[in-house]
Design a protein around this motif. Sequence first.
Motif, mmCIF file in Angstrom:
data_model
loop_
_atom_site.group_PDB
_atom_site.id
_atom_site.type_symbol
_atom_site.label_atom_id
_atom_site.label_comp_id
_atom_site.label_asym_id
_atom_site.label_seq_id
_atom_site.Cartn_x
_atom_site.Cartn_y
_atom_site.Cartn_z
ATOM 1 N N PRO A 151 0.804 -1.235 0.000
ATOM 2 C CA PRO A 151 0.000 0.000 0.000
ATOM 3 C C PRO A 151 0.835 1.283 0.000
ATOM 4 N N MET A 152 2.083 1.202 0.455
ATOM 5 C CA MET A 152 2.931 2.399 0.471
ATOM 6 C C MET A 152 3.343 2.839 -0.941
ATOM 7 N N LEU A 153 3.157 1.954 -1.926
ATOM 8 C CA LEU A 153 3.590 2.307 -3.289
ATOM 9 C C LEU A 153 2.780 3.468 -3.850
ATOM 10 N N SER A 154 1.535 3.618 -3.380
ATOM 11 C CA SER A 154 0.719 4.700 -3.942
ATOM 12 C C SER A 154 0.675 5.933 -3.039
ATOM 13 N N THR A 155 1.644 6.042 -2.119
ATOM 14 C CA THR A 155 1.797 7.306 -1.380
ATOM 15 C C THR A 155 3.253 7.771 -1.431
ATOM 16 N N GLY A 156 4.042 7.121 -2.279
ATOM 17 C CA GLY A 156 5.489 7.362 -2.288
ATOM 18 C C GLY A 156 5.895 8.715 -2.864
ATOM 19 N N PHE A 157 5.119 9.244 -3.827
ATOM 20 C CA PHE A 157 5.504 10.541 -4.413
ATOM 21 C C PHE A 157 5.201 11.665 -3.426
ATOM 22 N N THR A 158 4.078 11.538 -2.701
ATOM 23 C CA THR A 158 3.735 12.546 -1.695
ATOM 24 C C THR A 158 4.839 12.619 -0.648
ATOM 25 N N LYS A 159 5.330 11.444 -0.263
ATOM 26 C CA LYS A 159 6.338 11.398 0.806
ATOM 27 C C LYS A 159 7.760 11.532 0.268
ATOM 28 N N GLY A 160 7.880 11.620 -1.054
ATOM 29 C CA GLY A 160 9.205 11.760 -1.662
ATOM 30 C C GLY A 160 10.108 10.563 -1.383
ATOM 31 N N VAL A 166 4.178 2.507 -21.487
ATOM 32 C CA VAL A 166 3.028 2.203 -20.619
ATOM 33 C C VAL A 166 3.536 1.387 -19.423
ATOM 34 N N TYR A 167 3.432 1.958 -18.241
ATOM 35 C CA TYR A 167 3.942 1.327 -17.028
ATOM 36 C C TYR A 167 2.780 0.878 -16.148
ATOM 37 N N SER A 168 3.093 -0.013 -15.206
ATOM 38 C CA SER A 168 2.145 -0.297 -14.135
ATOM 39 C C SER A 168 2.977 -0.477 -12.874
ATOM 40 N N ILE A 169 2.351 -0.283 -11.720
ATOM 41 C CA ILE A 169 3.100 -0.387 -10.453
ATOM 42 C C ILE A 169 2.397 -1.388 -9.560
ATOM 43 N N ASN A 170 2.991 -2.588 -9.478
ATOM 44 C CA ASN A 170 2.376 -3.633 -8.659
ATOM 45 C C ASN A 170 3.371 -4.249 -7.690
ATOM 46 N N ASP A 171 4.605 -3.791 -7.733
ATOM 47 C CA ASP A 171 5.566 -4.240 -6.713
ATOM 48 C C ASP A 171 6.681 -3.213 -6.596
ATOM 49 N N LEU A 172 7.590 -3.465 -5.665
ATOM 50 C CA LEU A 172 8.638 -2.488 -5.361
ATOM 51 C C LEU A 172 9.546 -2.251 -6.567
ATOM 52 N N GLN A 173 9.773 -3.308 -7.342
ATOM 53 C CA GLN A 173 10.646 -3.151 -8.510
ATOM 54 C C GLN A 173 9.983 -2.290 -9.590
ATOM 55 N N ASP A 174 8.652 -2.488 -9.757
ATOM 56 C CA ASP A 174 7.913 -1.607 -10.696
ATOM 57 C C ASP A 174 8.021 -0.159 -10.237
ATOM 58 N N TYR A 175 7.874 0.026 -8.926
ATOM 59 C CA TYR A 175 7.912 1.386 -8.364
ATOM 60 C C TYR A 175 9.282 2.025 -8.625
ATOM 61 N N ALA A 176 10.341 1.241 -8.411
ATOM 62 C CA ALA A 176 11.703 1.759 -8.628
ATOM 63 C C ALA A 176 11.873 2.196 -10.084
ATOM 64 N N ARG A 177 11.395 1.348 -11.010
ATOM 65 C CA ARG A 177 11.510 1.666 -12.446
ATOM 66 C C ARG A 177 10.745 2.943 -12.778
ATOM 67 N N PHE A 178 9.521 3.028 -12.243
ATOM 68 C CA PHE A 178 8.678 4.185 -12.564
ATOM 69 C C PHE A 178 9.306 5.476 -12.024
ATOM 70 N N ARG A 179 9.829 5.421 -10.814
ATOM 71 C CA ARG A 179 10.446 6.632 -10.231
ATOM 72 C C ARG A 179 11.648 7.073 -11.061
ATOM 73 N N GLU A 180 12.386 6.074 -11.532
ATOM 74 C CA GLU A 180 13.565 6.393 -12.344
ATOM 75 C C GLU A 180 13.125 7.104 -13.632
ATOM 76 N N VAL A 181 12.084 6.548 -14.274
ATOM 77 C CA VAL A 181 11.574 7.149 -15.510
ATOM 78 C C VAL A 181 11.061 8.567 -15.244
ATOM 79 N N MET A 182 10.432 8.762 -14.080
ATOM 80 C CA MET A 182 9.795 10.044 -13.790
ATOM 81 C C MET A 182 10.785 11.129 -13.347
ATOM 82 N N ALA A 183 12.065 10.743 -13.206
ATOM 83 C CA ALA A 183 13.037 11.702 -12.672
ATOM 84 C C ALA A 183 13.009 13.029 -13.447
ATOM 85 N N ASP A 184 12.838 12.961 -14.778
ATOM 86 C CA ASP A 184 12.829 14.208 -15.547
ATOM 87 C C ASP A 184 11.512 14.395 -16.310
#
Length: 384
Positions: free
Chosen positions: A43-52, A123-141
Motif C-alpha cells: 500500500p505504500m507504493l501509492s503514497t510514495g511521491f507525496t512522501k518523496g 506504458v507502465y504499471s506499479i504492482n511491486d517495489l521493482q515496478d515502483y523503482a523503475r517508474f520513479r527512475e523514468v519520472m526523474a525528468d
Amino acid sequence: MNTLVIVGTGLAGYNLAKEFRKLDAERPLLIITQDDGRNYSKPMLSTGFTKGKAADELAMNSVEQMREQLKADIRTGVAVNAIDRVARTLQVEGEIIPYGDLVLALGADVFRPALGGDAGDRVYSINDLQDYARFREVMADKKKVVIIGGGLIGCEFANDLSNGGISVDVVEPVGRVLPALLPERASEAVANGLASLGVKLHFGHSVKGVWQDGDGVSVELSNGERIAGDVVLSAIGLRPRTQLALVAGLKAERGIVVDRFLRTSDANIYAIGDAAEVEGKVLLYVLPLMAAARALAKTLAGQPTAVMYPAMPVQVKTPVCPVVVSPVLPGTPGAWEVEAEGNDVKAVFKSPDGQTLGFALTGAYAGSSAIKMELTRLLPPILA
Ligand SMILES: Cc1cc2nc3c(=O)[nH]c(=O)nc-3n(C[C@H](O)[C@H](O)[C@H](O)COP(=O)(O)OP(=O)(O)OC[C@H]3O[C@@H](n4cnc5c(N)ncnc54)[C@H](O)[C@@H]3O)c2cc1C
C-alpha cells in the motif's frame, strides 16, 4: 521430507511465515520468490511521491534480515515453473525442490490492456517495489502522466502524483471514478477533490492506442480525442496468479480455489493472499490476507483453524477527499441512503428489510472513526 515451502514474499507470504514462526520455531521453512525478497508494504507504493520516497526507502527489511528473523532459507530471483503433486516437488530453473506442505502466495498480475500505437514501452504499471523503482527512475525528468483507470489504484496514484508536482490526466470509460466501489454521489465527491488538485478526468471513453509524440506520448481515446503526456500509467485491475495451480491440476476459478482452511483441492497445498479465492471470495486487500495468515499458521502448526472474515472496510488513499468503503456486490437487492454536503458524503446501503449491508464515507465522514466504527458494527461478517 517435512519442509514447509512458501512461494511468494509479498505481505501474504511473509505474514504467514511470521505467524507460523510464533507457533513453530523448528520446522524447516523455505521461501521462494521471483523478486528480490525485500520486505515492503505494497500500500505504500501509492503514497510514495507525496512522501518523496525512493524504492529503497520503502523497503522495510533486506532479505538477509528476513532470513534471520524468520529462521528461513529464502531463495530470491527464482521462479517456480511447475508443481509435481505426486512426487511433491517444485520445478525451478535447473532444479527440483521437494516440499512437505506447500503454500502458494503468488499475488495477482496486472491486467494489461491490448493497446494500439507504437509506444507500448511507455506504458507502465506499479504492482511491486521493482515496478515502483523503475517508474520513479523514468519520472526523474518527467512532469505529465496519463493514468488509464479511475478505480482505487488509479485514483490513489492520481492524488499521489499530483501531490508530487506531476500533472495528471485520468481516463475512465465508466462515467465516474471508483465505479465498482462507490455510489454516484460519493464518486462525485472524489472526482471534485481530484479536480481541485488539477487532475483532468476523461470519462466515458477508453484508451485505444498510445503513440510516440516527440519525447512524449499521445494517448488516443475511443472518441478520437488525444491527450499528451510523458508516460502512461495503466491501472485497470489485477488478476490472481492462477496459472501455476491450473497447470498442476488444482482447481482455480477467479483465484486458486481454497476452503476455509486455505486448502486447495490437494491436501498438502494451500493458497493465500491475492492469489486465493476463499469460498468464492477474491479480496485483494491486506486485512483479509492477515486474517488468513493467522488461521493458516495455526493449521500448519497442527491446530486446524478455519479463517473468519469480519466486515473489513477499505480505505482509499485519496487524502484530498478521503474514502472509507465497505462495498456492496452488484445486483444486491436494496438501496443507498445518502446524506451529503459538498464533498462530505455518508451513504449507507440497506437491504429491503432495513439491514445495513455496506457503506461509503467521503471527506469529513471518512475522517470520523466513530461513524466508521458504528457502521462497521452493523455490517454482517464477510465469512462468518
Ligand atoms: C498500489 C497499490 C496500493 C494498495 N493499497 C492498498 C491499501 O491501501 N489497503 C489494502 O488493504 N490493500 C492495498 N493494496 C492491495 C494489497 O497491497 C495486496 O492485496 C497485497 O499486498 C497482496 O499481497 P500478496 O502477498 O498476496 O501478493 P504480492 O505482494 O503480489 O506477492 C506475490 C509474491 O509471489 C511471488 N511470485 C509470483 N509468482 C511466482 C512464481 N511463479 N515463482 C516464484 N515467486 C512467485 C512474487 O515474486 C511476490 O513475491 C494495494 C495494492 C496496490 C498495487
